[in-house]
Enzyme design. Structure first.
Site, mmCIF file in Angstrom:
data_model
loop_
_atom_site.group_PDB
_atom_site.id
_atom_site.type_symbol
_atom_site.label_atom_id
_atom_site.label_comp_id
_atom_site.label_asym_id
_atom_site.label_seq_id
_atom_site.Cartn_x
_atom_site.Cartn_y
_atom_site.Cartn_z
ATOM 1 N N ASN A 163 -18.972 96.683 54.607
ATOM 2 C CA ASN A 163 -18.043 96.202 53.577
ATOM 3 C C ASN A 163 -17.641 94.731 53.748
ATOM 4 O OD1 ASN A 163 -16.269 96.594 55.696
ATOM 5 N ND2 ASN A 163 -14.736 97.694 54.507
ATOM 6 N N ARG A 219 -5.858 90.198 52.241
ATOM 7 C CA ARG A 219 -6.194 91.551 51.783
ATOM 8 C C ARG A 219 -6.479 91.565 50.278
ATOM 9 N NH1 ARG A 219 -6.001 95.242 55.507
ATOM 10 N NH2 ARG A 219 -5.589 97.029 54.164
ATOM 11 N N GLU A 249 -4.820 91.773 66.984
ATOM 12 C CA GLU A 249 -6.220 91.455 66.700
ATOM 13 C C GLU A 249 -6.538 89.994 67.028
ATOM 14 O OE1 GLU A 249 -6.945 92.723 62.669
ATOM 15 O OE2 GLU A 249 -6.711 94.848 63.189
ATOM 16 N N HIS A 259 -13.386 92.238 57.411
ATOM 17 C CA HIS A 259 -12.202 92.946 57.915
ATOM 18 C C HIS A 259 -11.030 91.978 57.844
ATOM 19 C CE1 HIS A 259 -9.460 95.150 60.520
ATOM 20 N NE2 HIS A 259 -9.181 93.963 61.047
ATOM 21 N N LYS A 277 -18.408 90.467 58.582
ATOM 22 C CA LYS A 277 -19.160 91.529 59.258
ATOM 23 C C LYS A 277 -20.671 91.269 59.208
ATOM 24 C CE LYS A 277 -15.629 95.104 58.534
ATOM 25 N NZ LYS A 277 -15.429 96.554 58.229
ATOM 26 N N ARG A 290 -15.191 91.991 48.585
ATOM 27 C CA ARG A 290 -15.945 93.242 48.762
ATOM 28 C C ARG A 290 -16.674 93.631 47.484
ATOM 29 N NH1 ARG A 290 -11.227 95.705 52.500
ATOM 30 N NH2 ARG A 290 -12.198 95.436 54.553
ATOM 31 N N TYR A 303 -11.437 98.603 67.364
ATOM 32 C CA TYR A 303 -11.148 99.678 66.408
ATOM 33 C C TYR A 303 -10.571 100.916 67.103
ATOM 34 C CZ TYR A 303 -13.451 97.288 62.484
ATOM 35 O OH TYR A 303 -13.777 96.424 61.464
ATOM 36 N N THR A 348 -11.009 98.651 50.667
ATOM 37 C CA THR A 348 -11.940 98.950 51.767
ATOM 38 C C THR A 348 -13.274 99.467 51.254
ATOM 39 O OG1 THR A 348 -10.051 99.541 53.152
ATOM 40 C CG2 THR A 348 -12.196 100.302 53.901
HETATM 41 P P1 CMP Z 1 -12.044 97.754 58.321
HETATM 42 O O1 CMP Z 1 -10.976 97.119 57.504
HETATM 43 O O2 CMP Z 1 -12.863 96.869 59.169
HETATM 44 O O3 CMP Z 1 -11.375 98.882 59.233
HETATM 45 C C1 CMP Z 1 -12.044 100.044 59.637
HETATM 46 C C2 CMP Z 1 -13.380 100.208 58.968
HETATM 47 O O4 CMP Z 1 -13.923 101.504 59.012
HETATM 48 C C3 CMP Z 1 -13.235 99.911 57.487
HETATM 49 O O5 CMP Z 1 -13.047 98.520 57.309
HETATM 50 C C4 CMP Z 1 -14.554 100.487 56.958
HETATM 51 O O6 CMP Z 1 -15.614 99.554 57.002
HETATM 52 C C5 CMP Z 1 -14.874 101.609 57.953
HETATM 53 N N1 CMP Z 1 -14.787 102.942 57.352
HETATM 54 C C6 CMP Z 1 -15.801 103.803 57.213
HETATM 55 N N2 CMP Z 1 -15.398 104.935 56.630
HETATM 56 C C7 CMP Z 1 -14.086 104.802 56.390
HETATM 57 C C8 CMP Z 1 -13.092 105.642 55.778
HETATM 58 N N3 CMP Z 1 -13.373 106.859 55.324
HETATM 59 N N4 CMP Z 1 -11.826 105.152 55.667
HETATM 60 C C9 CMP Z 1 -11.516 103.920 56.148
HETATM 61 N N5 CMP Z 1 -12.416 103.091 56.727
HETATM 62 C C10 CMP Z 1 -13.684 103.518 56.835
#
Ligand code: CMP
Length: 140
Positions: free
Chosen positions: A113, A86, A127, A116, A10, A103, A50, A92
């Site tokens: 973060n 993962r 994806e 992805h 990212k 992370r 997304y 996350t």
């Molecule tokens: P990612 O795995 O890229 O998928 C969706 C992204 O939304 C997640 O990583 C986070 O960076 C972002 N995000 C922000 N707030 C939230 C939340 N409350 N729960 C999950 N994802 C979040």
């Protein structure tokens, strides 16, 4: 089984000059990069990626962040690639990410973060196809 998963480095991690360190973690864990490109996503491309989060309160911030600078999208291939990626990424929310995960080491916040990764075989398929044509994937 050998699987493929989509990984995105990212904008926060790209800005920190951490592309190489993150890819090294994938490679050291036995995942191979079989496709890669750097892109600066626009709102349409990030929002479409997304789409499943469209109704969530964080959607606007997520798209804003993902379009704030370039990203590196990759297809990773290997034994159990989806779960392995993962595990390498960690939770996350970086505050909940286990020590030694990407992370924990590179992310600032739940939005910024660092990476992805696809969360299931069905998402991986969607994806990967969202970013790469079959002719852009180079298995060895
Ligand atoms: P990612 O795995 O890229 O998928 C969706 C992204 O939304 C997640 O990583 C986070 O960076 C972002 N995000 C922000 N707030 C939230 C939340 N409350 N729960 C999950 N994802 C979040």
């Amino acid at each position: 089984a050998t699987e493929r998963t989509l990984s995105i480095i990212k904008p926060d991690a790209v800005a920190k000059n951490a592309i190489g360190e993150i890819i090294a973690r994938f490679e050291k864990a036995g995942l191979q990069v079989v496709a890669a490109k750097m892109l600066h996503l626009d709102e349409g491309k990030a929002g479409g990626f997304y789409a499943e989060h469209k109704e969530r309160p964080f959607f606007g911030d997520l798209v804003g962040f993902m379009t704030s600078g370039p990203v590196v999208v990759q297809v990773l291939e290997g034994e159990g690639a989806i779960a392995k990626n993962r595990e390498l990424m960690g939770a996350t929310n970086p505050k909940e990410a286990a020590a030694g995960t990407i992370r924990a080491d590179f992310a600032q916040s739940i939005d910024a973060n660092a990476v992805h990764g696809s969360d299931s075989a069905a998402s991986a398929e969607r994806e990967i196809a969202y970013f790469f044509g079959a002719d852009e994937i180079c298995p060895r």
